[in-house]
Design an enzyme around this catalytic site. Structure first.
Site, PDB file in Angstrom:
ATOM      1  N   ALA A  55       0.751  -1.441   0.285  1.00 51.60           N
ATOM      2  CA  ALA A  55       0.287  -0.159  -0.281  1.00 51.60           C
ATOM      3  C   ALA A  55       0.745   1.088   0.209  1.00 51.60           C
ATOM      4  CB  ALA A  55      -0.366  -0.032   0.672  1.00 51.60           C
ATOM      5  N   SER A  56       2.371   1.328   0.481  1.00 47.20           N
ATOM      6  CA  SER A  56       3.132   2.391   0.559  1.00 47.20           C
ATOM      7  C   SER A  56       3.184   3.261  -0.955  1.00 47.20           C
ATOM      8  CB  SER A  56       4.092   2.054   0.960  1.00 47.20           C
ATOM      9  OG  SER A  56       5.311   1.457   0.497  1.00 47.20           O
ATOM     10  N   SER A  57       3.504   2.428  -2.006  1.00 51.31           N
ATOM     11  CA  SER A  57       3.341   3.307  -3.617  1.00 51.31           C
ATOM     12  C   SER A  57       2.493   2.459  -4.748  1.00 51.31           C
ATOM     13  CB  SER A  57       5.023   3.108  -3.969  1.00 51.31           C
ATOM     14  OG  SER A  57       5.754   1.557  -4.024  1.00 51.31           O
ATOM     15  N   GLY A  58       2.679   3.327  -5.807  1.00 48.44           N
ATOM     16  CA  GLY A  58       2.127   2.901  -6.899  1.00 48.44           C
ATOM     17  C   GLY A  58       0.467   2.700  -6.565  1.00 48.44           C
ATOM     18  N   TYR A 198       9.543 -14.092 -12.486  1.00 45.15           N
ATOM     19  CA  TYR A 198       7.821 -13.602 -11.851  1.00 45.15           C
ATOM     20  C   TYR A 198       7.096 -13.630 -12.503  1.00 45.15           C
ATOM     21  CZ  TYR A 198       5.372  -9.310 -12.707  1.00 45.15           C
ATOM     22  OH  TYR A 198       4.290  -8.622 -13.047  1.00 45.15           O
TER      23      TYR A 198
END
Length: 300
Positions: A55-58, A198
């Protein structure tokens, strides 16, 4: 719709105009625009508890601020505790209540701590947005002594969301909740050189959720899998080739997620992805041979 709106925050249509400042190719790739019905979004989320990982970026950050206009309880999880606290201060000037939990979801102990906190909530959990992820682009030949590239990527992209959902399913069943998985178009396309860690990890969780979804639906839990194209977030910055490629804005991505909270469609994907899947099937051999020739050329 909250104190920020009353204090002069931009109206919805003004935010949309700013959000879709795309180049021509991007406009074609990312049509149709996903204009939010804010009344339906508020009705779907009012007084509910929403967990957002990464939740802290993008995308996660944009989604948190978008939902911050609503009377909801947001649980924001990420590795950067200072950023989460700053977001909490900003968002709580509006309508939402915010709880933050600093955790590296690759760490089993920190996952356990997060789950313990959620299980202590008096009202349970209503919506889980599984957004945390790790992207890595590295050749197999450069990974011969880097098994941790694969274990770390699987830990965050596969094992963490599986463990979270297994633990939270009883809570989601009691609230008739909703699981939203932020996936990628790569799970539907032919694998690419350099992306083994990935693509394998994202495909693993995508397959797990699709396999589990009939059972979840039978328990009254909705599921949505969102297959995003390239999104211009900090996660793509280490890959230099992405700087000039068409990319969706994180604001646009957040709108798609928010819309899924009331539309509850089982999947979202860009309009052109089925054509990409067809090309992957019909021309997979040719694409693999071309990639091999290109890699051989680099090695000379």
């Amino acid at each position: 719709m909250g104190r920020l709106r009353e204090a002069g925050a931009p109206l919805a249509h003004e935010r949309i105009v700013a959000m879709y400042n795309y180049r021509l190719l991007e406009k074609l790739l990312f049509l149709p625009f996903h204009r939010l019905n804010e009344k339906r979004l508020e009705a779907a989320c009012r007084h509910k508890t929403v967990l957002i990982t990464g939740a802290s970026s993008g995308i996660g950050e944009k989604l948190a601020f978008k939902l911050g206009y609503l009377p909801v309880h947001l649980i924001l999880v990420a590795r950067r505790g200072d950023k989460l606290l700053a977001m909490k201060r900003d968002i709580e000037r509006s309508s939402a209540r915010v709880s933050v939990y600093r955790a590296d979801l690759r760490n089993a102990g920190e996952r356990e701590g997060l789950l313990s906190m959620i299980h202590r909530l008096p009202d349970g959990i209503d919506i889980v947005v599984s957004n945390a992820g790790l992207s890595i682009n590295r050749s197999i030949m450069d990974s011969l002594d880097r098994n941790h590239d694969f274990t770390r990527t699987m830990a965050i992209n596969y094992f963490a969301p599986v463990e979270l959902l297994l633990s939270l399913m009883p809570l989601l069943k009691s609230t008739q909740g909703h699981v939203i998985n932020i996936s990628t178009i790569n799970t539907s396309l032919a694998p690419l050189p350099g992306w083994a860690a990935y693509q394998a990890s994202k495909t693993a969780f995508d397959t797990w959720l699709r396999s589990a979804s009939p059972e979840l639906h039978g328990a009254g839990i909705a599921t949505t899998s969102i297959y995003f194209p390239l999104v211009r977030t900090p996660m793509i910055e280490p890959t230099a080739a992405y700087s000039q490629m068409p990319a969706m804005s994180p604001e646009h991505a957040a709108d798609i997620i928010a819309k899924s909270m009331y539309a509850r469609r089982r999947t979202w994907m860009p309009w052109w992805l089925p054509f990409g899947q067809l090309v992957s099937v019909l021309f997979r051999g040719a694409l693999e041979r071309a990639a091999a020739r290109k890699l051989r050329g680099r090695g000379r």
